[in-house]
Design a protein around this motif. Structure first.
Motif, mmCIF file in Angstrom:
data_model
loop_
_atom_site.group_PDB
_atom_site.id
_atom_site.type_symbol
_atom_site.label_atom_id
_atom_site.label_comp_id
_atom_site.label_asym_id
_atom_site.label_seq_id
_atom_site.Cartn_x
_atom_site.Cartn_y
_atom_site.Cartn_z
ATOM 1 N N PHE A 21 41.732 31.620 43.471
ATOM 2 C CA PHE A 21 40.732 30.662 43.004
ATOM 3 C C PHE A 21 39.341 31.055 43.501
ATOM 4 N N TYR A 22 39.200 31.304 44.792
ATOM 5 C CA TYR A 22 37.887 31.622 45.357
ATOM 6 C C TYR A 22 37.340 32.947 44.832
ATOM 7 N N GLU A 23 38.216 33.893 44.545
ATOM 8 C CA GLU A 23 37.770 35.148 43.934
ATOM 9 C C GLU A 23 37.272 34.897 42.516
ATOM 10 N N GLU A 24 38.054 34.157 41.724
ATOM 11 C CA GLU A 24 37.686 33.920 40.325
ATOM 12 C C GLU A 24 36.507 32.973 40.187
ATOM 13 N N ALA A 25 36.525 31.864 40.898
ATOM 14 C CA ALA A 25 35.495 30.835 40.730
ATOM 15 C C ALA A 25 34.170 31.195 41.379
ATOM 16 N N LEU A 26 34.205 31.896 42.529
ATOM 17 C CA LEU A 26 32.978 32.111 43.296
ATOM 18 C C LEU A 26 32.718 33.567 43.665
ATOM 19 N N GLY A 27 33.603 34.467 43.283
ATOM 20 C CA GLY A 27 33.391 35.878 43.568
ATOM 21 C C GLY A 27 33.567 36.256 45.030
ATOM 22 N N LEU A 28 34.206 35.394 45.822
ATOM 23 C CA LEU A 28 34.444 35.716 47.230
ATOM 24 C C LEU A 28 35.585 36.720 47.339
ATOM 25 N N LYS A 29 35.515 37.554 48.360
ATOM 26 C CA LYS A 29 36.535 38.583 48.583
ATOM 27 C C LYS A 29 37.065 38.488 50.012
ATOM 28 N N VAL A 30 38.346 38.799 50.176
ATOM 29 C CA VAL A 30 38.952 38.812 51.502
ATOM 30 C C VAL A 30 38.330 39.956 52.297
ATOM 31 N N THR A 31 37.819 39.624 53.480
ATOM 32 C CA THR A 31 37.212 40.628 54.355
ATOM 33 C C THR A 31 38.113 40.980 55.527
#
Length: 122
Positions: A21-31
Motif C-alpha cells: 500500500f505505502y509503495e503504491e499510494a505514496l511511493g515509499l520504499k523499504v530502506t
C-alpha cells in the motif's frame, strides 16, 4: 540540546499488504528491515528518498486482531508536487476516506485504518 525527527511507528496486521500500500499510494520504499531469529516481530523502515524521516511499520507475531485506533485523531501528512495526479490515483485505489475541499486537502486510509493527510505543495 537539539532534537530532530527520526521516524514514526505504525503497528500493522499484515506487513506485506501494508508495504505494498505505502509503495503504491505514496511511493515509499523499504530502506531497512529488522527480523529477529525468534520471529516475534518484523520492523520495516520506509523512506521517501527525499528526506531522512522514516515510517516504521511493525508487525508482531502474537497480535491477531485489528489495532484499536481510538478516535483516530492522529495522522501522518505528506506533501505532494502533483496534487491532481495523486488525487486521481487515490480515487482509483478507493482509499480516500475524507476530503476537505475548503482547505484543499484530503486523507487516505491505509489497510489498518490509519489516516494519511495529502497536502499540495504551496
Amino acid at each position: 540540546m537539539k532534537f530532530k525527527f527520526a521516524h514514526n511507528n505504525l503497528n500493522v496486521i499484515n506487513l506485506e499488504n501494508s508495504i505494498k500500500f505505502y509503495e503504491e499510494a505514496l511511493g515509499l520504499k523499504v530502506t531497512k528491515k529488522i527480523e529477529p531469529e525468534d520471529g516475534s516481530f518484523i520492523i520495516a523502515f520506509l523512506g521517501d528518498n527525499e528526506t531522512t524521516h522514516l515510517l516504521e511499520l511493525t508487525w508482531l507475531s502474537d497480535w491477531e486482531h485489528p489495532y484499536d485506533l481510538g478516535d483516530n485523531e492522529f495522522h501522518l501528512a505528506f506533501v505532494v508536487d502533483d496534487f491532481d495526479a495523486a488525487y486521481k490515483k487515490h480515487k482509483e485505489m478507493n482509499c480516500i476516506c475524507y476530503e476537505n475541499t475548503a482547505m484543499g486537502i484530503y486523507f487516505i486510509s491505509d489497510p489498518d485504518g490509519y489516516w494519511l493527510e495529502i497536502i499540495p505543495t504551496r
